[in-house]
Design an enzyme around this catalytic site. Structure first.
Site, PDB file in Angstrom:
ATOM      1  N   ASP A  72       2.235 -12.241  -7.493  1.00  0.00           N
ATOM      2  CA  ASP A  72       3.308 -11.409  -6.933  1.00  0.00           C
ATOM      3  C   ASP A  72       4.623 -12.187  -6.889  1.00  0.00           C
ATOM      4  O   ASP A  72       4.656 -13.419  -7.006  1.00  0.00           O
ATOM      5  CB  ASP A  72       2.874 -10.970  -5.521  1.00  0.00           C
ATOM      6  CG  ASP A  72       3.505  -9.655  -5.086  1.00  0.00           C
ATOM      7  OD1 ASP A  72       4.453  -9.208  -5.746  1.00  0.00           O
ATOM      8  OD2 ASP A  72       3.060  -9.092  -4.065  1.00  0.00           O
ATOM      9  N   ASP A 103       4.944  -0.168  -6.424  1.00  0.00           N
ATOM     10  CA  ASP A 103       4.329  -0.082  -5.097  1.00  0.00           C
ATOM     11  C   ASP A 103       4.190   1.363  -4.656  1.00  0.00           C
ATOM     12  O   ASP A 103       3.587   1.640  -3.620  1.00  0.00           O
ATOM     13  CB  ASP A 103       5.183  -0.846  -4.074  1.00  0.00           C
ATOM     14  CG  ASP A 103       4.780  -2.310  -4.005  1.00  0.00           C
ATOM     15  OD1 ASP A 103       3.779  -2.677  -4.637  1.00  0.00           O
ATOM     16  OD2 ASP A 103       5.469  -3.084  -3.320  1.00  0.00           O
TER      17      ASP A 103
HETATM   18  C1  DGJ Z   1       4.104  -6.451  -2.881  1.00  0.00           C
HETATM   19  C2  DGJ Z   1       3.070  -5.902  -3.801  1.00  0.00           C
HETATM   20  O1  DGJ Z   1       3.647  -5.069  -4.735  1.00  0.00           O
HETATM   21  C3  DGJ Z   1       1.992  -5.215  -2.987  1.00  0.00           C
HETATM   22  O2  DGJ Z   1       1.061  -4.613  -3.833  1.00  0.00           O
HETATM   23  C4  DGJ Z   1       1.351  -6.230  -2.103  1.00  0.00           C
HETATM   24  O3  DGJ Z   1       0.682  -7.181  -2.866  1.00  0.00           O
HETATM   25  C5  DGJ Z   1       2.396  -6.872  -1.218  1.00  0.00           C
HETATM   26  N1  DGJ Z   1       3.479  -7.399  -1.983  1.00  0.00           N
HETATM   27  C6  DGJ Z   1       1.778  -7.977  -0.399  1.00  0.00           C
HETATM   28  O4  DGJ Z   1       2.701  -8.684   0.307  1.00  0.00           O
END
Ligand code: DGJ
Length: 736
Positions: free
Chosen positions: A481, A551
């Site tokens: 991430d 997301d």
């Molecule tokens: C952002 C990501 O896109 C989410 O799927 C998740 O992993 C969060 N970060 C966790 O902090």
């Protein structure tokens, strides 16, 4: 595929459907002659193309080395520079030791060779035996300053793709400041095009916008230190009248994950200059004597039959010549991710419970997301401390992984290695390891700072710490991430005259970290993520097998995001999950089956608390997983058609045709219902006209030509409803 006509002084690059022609004018200047539909004859090209060597306007300055009547601003140029009469956005702009900015890069030689070379520290497209790729290297030099430019063109005939990049070499006696180093510039003698790009923001990535060109510069860019949610490096130039199946469309993308710009500059004579490269804003690079600088590689695709054919070219090229490694051609495991199920509220027992339920319905991989390390109880701490949170996992990761493996599942772990929390052991040990500007307070995004990957020792540290983690804990999947963009961009390790190199040096560092880890741990499936799709680009896809697309897991919004993304990228790289309702991002309630259908064409998974599902829904999960396992080859290796778009219609219709054209999956989503809605027709594409296709559910039979030319009828059902049609070929070539 690449030829040079010595007499005409013309290079001819040919793919199956396109031609790219470059001429050497007056033995010196590279003119761009044509990029577009394939031609076979290029003799007398200068004359035939009516390319004037004589300026038609007194007002335009003449470049005397090239002729007393030769005005660069009236020409279409291959590597436009600045300072001697071309006023359009240049492909190269540099500053020399004497303060001057005039560059005259003239032809000195070329070579043509089979295959393609790697691009040093930068990722690039690759070739495989049988591709018949050929590369042209043209060398240009500026006699006064000693600057040399090596232009690389690689032709992928079967894909209708040409890749381009430039390497600059300082063969002079003083440093040169590179200020604008585009990877590709394509000049056109006309402006009757639309500019198409994909804008967005967090949780609303890659929305398509199409607008006619206007005089002046129209461009998209990122100065965020990542390719970003807000614009994507993939852009198109299309004929004004182009549709999915008709008209000329050019696609341009960059194998790069940092600051970029891409645009179309229309000059006063109605000529269009399409360009792409590292964003020149807030960038410079000091090139010392004897050093060279490699630009990222650009991908150029051309279709004379609309957007669908362009997308097909991009899909197979990205899938087969950008993506790489042992997962490229195999079905990836169906996963469950605990993020939207638990957020930071979990412990070992809760995770195992989720995994048990998931295993019982056929999920194959359990992913532990954010919060397993340091003392990370929320998003305010611990990035950088990649060891277990003993409050949550008292025995560490190993016992948890053992229990997951005992369920017959694989184990995956979330990391965010490029970041550092102020509240972390790492920050306390190395406060200068973050990107910052001395004397200024760092802006924070999600309470975190960005590690300075322009520093080799920081990259070495990451390689070391992550290698140890991946060796100790038996992980089969990593979600990588990255949750904020850069600010106050400077590095404590660079002198003042190199500070504008930081963002690009960061990318080089990141690519080294990822490349080394990928090489050391080829068996680990890697999914990229940047707050969803904030770094959904070809640079990342050279390392990550797939990318978490957004997301936003809402099944309706996903139709927009996935449709927009599909113009330049295949479904095989899009992470897509079924999540809970009301949806956590939009609050919308959609039927469970719609959520399954929306996610299924991507890299499929679940991201919700399975304990909260009814028995009926759990049974649906079982069926969805069974169906996904069966249909994944159609979604990922087949041909995708945008039949109806959520942007312009009340419905989204996606069609996937298997490579042998025997299985067809059609997904129909009602975006919005309407009272007294009429039945409406839509036609399928890419079928065998003489084959009979049977609807698996109803047993109804349709001839291929009927499905393609008469079509199917549907009315708006109810809001957000989804339907999946599986059509299977039962007789090919049968007589009617
Ligand atoms: C952002 C990501 O896109 C989410 O799927 C998740 O992993 C969060 N970060 C966790 O902090």
């Amino acid at each position: 595929m690449i030829s040079f006509d010595r007499e005409q002084q013309i290079f001819h690059l040919q793919t199956e459907h396109s031609s790219y022609l470059i001429g050497i004018f007056a033995g010196k200047c590279l003119l761009h002659i044509h990029y577009g539909r394939r031609v076979e004859h290029c003799a007398d090209m200068f004359a035939m193309m009516d390319k004037p060597a004589e300026s038609r306007y007194d007002w335009n300055p003449k470049c005397m080395e090239l002729g007393e009547q030769f005005a660069l601003c009236e020409q279409t140029l291959e590597l436009p520079t600045f300072g001697d009469g071309d006023y359009r956005s240049p492909g190269f702009h540099g500053e020399y030791a004497d303060g001057s900015t005039v560059s005259k890069l003239y032809y000195t030689g070329h070579r043509i060779f089979a295959g393609k070379q790697a691009l040093g520290e930068l990722p690039s497209a690759y070739t495989e035996a049988g591709d018949q790729t050929v590369t042209l290297e043209i060398t240009l030099a500026d006699q006064l300053t000693g600057l040399r430019a090596y232009l690389y063109y690689t032709v992928y005939p079967a894909w209708d793709i040409i890749t381009r990049s430039v390497r600059y070499e300082n063969g002079g006696t003083a440093p040169i400041l590179l200020k604008k180093v585009d990877s590709a510039v394509v000049d056109f003698d006309r402006m009757n095009f639309d500019f198409v790009h994909f804008y967005g923001t967090w949780a609303r990535e890659r929305q398509m916008e199409r607008r006619p060109l206007f005089y002046g510069d129209q461009s998209v860019d990122s100065s965020r230190g990542a390719s970003s949610h807000t614009q994507n490096p993939f852009v198109c130039l299309s004929a004004r009248e182009a549709t999915e199946d008709f008209g000329e469309v050019y696609g341009l993308n960059l194998i790069y994950s940092g600051n970029f710009h891409a645009g179309a500059y229309v000059d006063t004579f109605g000529k269009t200059r399409l360009y792409i490269g590292i964003n020149s804003f807030d960038f410079s690079w000091k090139l010392d004597c004897g050093e060279s600088f490699q630009t990222p590689e650009a991908i150029l695709a051309y279709s004379h039959s609309g957007f669908a054919a362009l997308s097909h070219r991009m899909h197979s090229f990205v899938h087969k010549r950008i993506c790489r490694g042992q997962f490229r051609d195999i079905r990836r495991p169906v996963l469950i991710n605990n993020w939207e199920a638990t957020y930071f509220d979990f412990d070992e027992e809760k995770l195992v419970k989720l995994a048990e339920k998931a295993a019982s319905v056929g999920v194959e991989l359990m992913v532990l997301d954010d919060g397993w390390f340091g003392h990370r109880d929320d998003d305010r701490s611990s990035l950088g401390d990649w060891y277990e949170h003993r409050g949550r996992l008292p025995g560490g990761l190993e016992p948890l992984v053992e229990r997951i493996h005992a369920l017959g599942m694989k184990f995956g772990l979330w990391v965010e290695p490029e970041m550092i929390s102020e509240d972390s052991e790492l920050y306390r040990a190395h406060p200068d390891w973050c990107i910052h500007t001395a004397g200024r307070r760092c802006s924070e995004g999600r309470h975190q700072l960005v590690l300075d990957l322009s520093r080799p020792e920081v990259c070495d540290y990451l390689i070391e710490i992550l290698s140890r983690l991946f060796s100790r804990v038996s992980v089969e999947y990593i979600k990588w991430d990255m949750n904020r963009n850069m600010t106050e961009v400077c590095s404590a390790a660079l002198p003042p005259d190199r500070q504008r190199e930081v963002a690009h040096r960061y990318m080089i560092g990141l690519y080294r970290v990822l490349g080394t880890l990928k090489q050391r741990f080829p068996h680990i499936l890697m999914e990229g993520c940047a707050g969803g799709g904030g770094r959904f680009d070809l640079g990342m896809l050279c390392y990550f097998d797939q990318i978490w697309l957004s997301d936003d897991t809402d099944a309706v919004e996903r139709q927009y995001i996935q449709t927009g993304s599909s113009y330049g990228y295949p479904f095989s790289v899009m992470g897509a999950h079924v999540s809970a309702c009301p949806n956590h991002q939009t609050g919308r309630v959609t039927p469970f089956h719609t959520r399954g259908y929306a996610a299924m064409p991507g890299q499929f998974g679940y991201e919700l608390d399975l304990d909260k599902l009814t028995e009926g829904e759990l049974e649906e999960v079982r069926q969805q997983i069974r169906l996904y396992k069966e249909l994944a080859p159609v979604f990922h290796d087949g041909t995708f058609y945008r039949i109806c778009s959520p942007e312009t219609d009340w419905k989204t219709v996606w069609e996937f045709v298997s490579p042998d054209r025997k299985t067809v999956v059609v997904e129909i989503f009602t975006v919005q219902a309407q009272a007294a809605a009429p039945m409406e027709r839509f036609c399928l594409k890419g079928l065998q006209p003489d084959a009979l296709y049977t609807d698996r559910l109803t047993g109804r039979q349709y001839w291929g030509d009927v499905l393609m030319h008469i079509g199917l009828m549907r009315a708006r059902k109810q809001d957000y409803d989804g339907e999946m049609l599986i059509l299977e070929q039962t007789a090919a070539g049968a007589k009617r």
